[in-house]
Design a protein around this motif. Structure first.
Motif, PDB file in Angstrom:
ATOM      1  N   SER A  63     -14.864  45.864  38.698  1.00 35.44           N
ATOM      2  CA  SER A  63     -16.008  45.336  37.959  1.00 35.44           C
ATOM      3  C   SER A  63     -15.569  44.478  36.787  1.00 35.44           C
ATOM      4  CB  SER A  63     -16.892  46.489  37.445  1.00 35.44           C
ATOM      5  OG  SER A  63     -16.159  47.320  36.570  1.00 35.44           O
ATOM      6  N   SER A  64     -14.297  44.599  36.415  1.00 35.58           N
ATOM      7  CA  SER A  64     -13.800  43.860  35.261  1.00 35.58           C
ATOM      8  C   SER A  64     -12.362  43.421  35.499  1.00 35.58           C
ATOM      9  CB  SER A  64     -13.876  44.722  33.999  1.00 35.58           C
ATOM     10  OG  SER A  64     -13.266  44.080  32.893  1.00 35.58           O
ATOM     11  N   ILE A  65     -12.059  42.163  35.139  1.00 37.26           N
ATOM     12  CA  ILE A  65     -10.666  41.726  35.081  1.00 37.26           C
ATOM     13  C   ILE A  65     -10.244  41.870  33.625  1.00 37.26           C
ATOM     14  CG2 ILE A  65      -9.052  39.851  35.475  1.00 37.26           C
ATOM     15  CD1 ILE A  65     -10.880  38.743  37.569  1.00 37.26           C
ATOM     16  N   ASN A  66      -9.427  42.845  33.375  1.00 34.16           N
ATOM     17  CA  ASN A  66      -9.101  43.218  32.005  1.00 34.16           C
ATOM     18  C   ASN A  66      -8.223  42.170  31.313  1.00 34.16           C
ATOM     19  OD1 ASN A  66     -10.533  45.669  31.853  1.00 34.16           O
ATOM     20  ND2 ASN A  66      -8.933  46.710  33.021  1.00 34.16           N
ATOM     21  N   SER A  67      -8.132  42.305  30.022  1.00 34.79           N
ATOM     22  CA  SER A  67      -7.446  41.324  29.187  1.00 34.79           C
ATOM     23  C   SER A  67      -6.021  41.051  29.665  1.00 34.79           C
ATOM     24  CB  SER A  67      -7.417  41.800  27.733  1.00 34.79           C
ATOM     25  OG  SER A  67      -8.715  41.909  27.219  1.00 34.79           O
ATOM     26  N   VAL A  85      -7.302  36.359  29.997  1.00 32.85           N
ATOM     27  CA  VAL A  85      -6.966  36.711  31.384  1.00 32.85           C
ATOM     28  C   VAL A  85      -6.116  35.636  32.045  1.00 32.85           C
ATOM     29  CG1 VAL A  85      -7.916  37.049  33.698  1.00 32.85           C
ATOM     30  CG2 VAL A  85      -8.897  38.263  31.777  1.00 32.85           C
ATOM     31  N   PHE A  86      -6.514  34.373  31.892  1.00 34.87           N
ATOM     32  CA  PHE A  86      -5.783  33.274  32.526  1.00 34.87           C
ATOM     33  C   PHE A  86      -5.111  32.380  31.478  1.00 34.87           C
ATOM     34  CE2 PHE A  86      -9.231  34.411  35.458  1.00 34.87           C
ATOM     35  CZ  PHE A  86      -8.496  34.663  36.603  1.00 34.87           C
ATOM     36  N   TYR A  87      -4.795  32.943  30.361  1.00 32.94           N
ATOM     37  CA  TYR A  87      -4.166  32.204  29.268  1.00 32.94           C
ATOM     38  C   TYR A  87      -2.892  31.531  29.764  1.00 32.94           C
ATOM     39  CZ  TYR A  87      -2.348  31.457  24.469  1.00 32.94           C
ATOM     40  OH  TYR A  87      -1.865  30.914  23.303  1.00 32.94           O
TER      41      TYR A  87
END
Length: 326
Positions: A112-116, A141-143
């Motif tokens: 449900s969540s893509i965490n930091s 997340v995609f930094y």
């Protein structure tokens, strides 16, 4: 319990026997020579930092019974280029794949969540499929995923965290669905190839500062559910040529269009009541502006240094108590 059991060892191959249900925290931490590992179907959980720094791993198959992948589980696996996420996975921890060499990712799980920071600094990541079960995309997340060229944000996502796509400088377009009601600071900042953005209801967010700062956006369409353009939202978007602001918008924040030098015209909707400080500062492409009767307040330097602005039609704005150097 199986924590730290082979930490910093020189093992090269691992075959975990059937019956093991949990790979403990830091179990293979720093095993730089590990090139292959066989995980049995009995495993349901991979612990925090379980394979952290296993630089020799190039691929790994996660069995179909795994439900939990811990924080930093595969972080700094610099040789890792492929991995599968089965449908059984419901949780992926903080920074799970950061600093890896993943090129593609297909998340089949019901997360449900893509965490930091899950894919933080994955500079080889070109594409990723996010399942419809995802409701939030965490901070960073995609930094610095500098190879990411496109991404589809599912319709169920409600929040995008701070710096979620920061410096993804190959992203060219993004569609933010109506479901999103919150975008964090600098979410798309420094995405220098980002030119087209379609924004759903996100502007209802209470936090949206700098979200597209320093991008190459040329076209923006803001949906009818948006109410507020936040501070510095399009700061220094020098390539911005066109923006469609919906009639639902009532406020334009400080420095919202600061130094948008390519902006030649803009229509301020009739429902806008306030224009913030430096909102259109140094928009040197602007030649005319109509400020509707609805506007009650214009901030300091709102149109300062708009050196080509020759025609201004002002409504009842002079009722404002703050209007210096406008």
């Amino acid at each position: 319990k199986w924590d730290n059991v082979f930490k910093d060892s020189v093992i090269t191959h691992v075959n975990i026997s059937n019956g093991v249900s949990y790979i403990g925290d830091s179990a293979f931490y720093g095993c730089k020579r590990l090139t292959s590992v066989t995980i049995p179907d009995s495993v349901t959980s991979i612990g925090n930092s379980a394979f952290y720094g296993c630089e020799g791993l190039t691929s790994i198959s996660i069995p179909g019974m795994v439900r939990f992948i811990g924080s930093s589980a595969f972080s700094r696996c610099s040789g890792l280029i492929s991995i599968n996420i089965p449908e059984t996975v419901i949780s992926i921890g903080y920074s799970a794949f950061s600093y890896s060499s993943l090129t593609t990712m297909n998340i089949l799980g019901n997360v449900s969540s893509i965490n930091s920071s899950v894919f933080y600094w994955c500079r080889s990541l070109v594409s990723i499929t996010i399942p419809s079960s995802v409701e939030s995309i965490g901070n960073s997340v995609f930094y610095y995923c500098t190879s990411l060229t496109s991404i589809i944000i599912p319709d169920n996502v409600t929040s995008i965290g701070d710096k979620a796509f920061y410096e993804c400088n190959r992203l060219t377009s993004i569609v933010i669905p109506d479901s999103v009601d919150s975008i964090g600071d600098n979410a798309f900042s420094s995405c220098t190839s980002l030119t087209h953005v379609s924004i759903g209801g996100v502007l209802n967010s209470i936090k949206w500062d700098n979200v597209f700062k320093d991008t190459d956006i040329t076209h923006v369409n803001i949906s009818n559910s948006a109410t507020f353009i936040n501070n510095s939202a399009f700061y220094n978007c020098t390539g911005l040529r066109y923006i469609n602001i919906s009639n639902s918008v009532t406020s334009i924040g400080d420095s919202a269009f600061y130094r948008c030098t390519g902006l030649a015209s803009i229509i301020i909707p009739d429902n806008v009541t306030s224009i913030g400080d430096s909102a259109f500062y140094y928009c040197i492409g602007l030649r005319s502006i109509i400020i509707p009767d609805s506007v009650e307040s214009i901030g300091d330097s709102a149109f300062s240094s708009c050196t080509n602005l020759t025609h201004v039609n002002i409504g009842n704005v002079l009722n404002s108590i703050k209007w210096y150097y406008i």
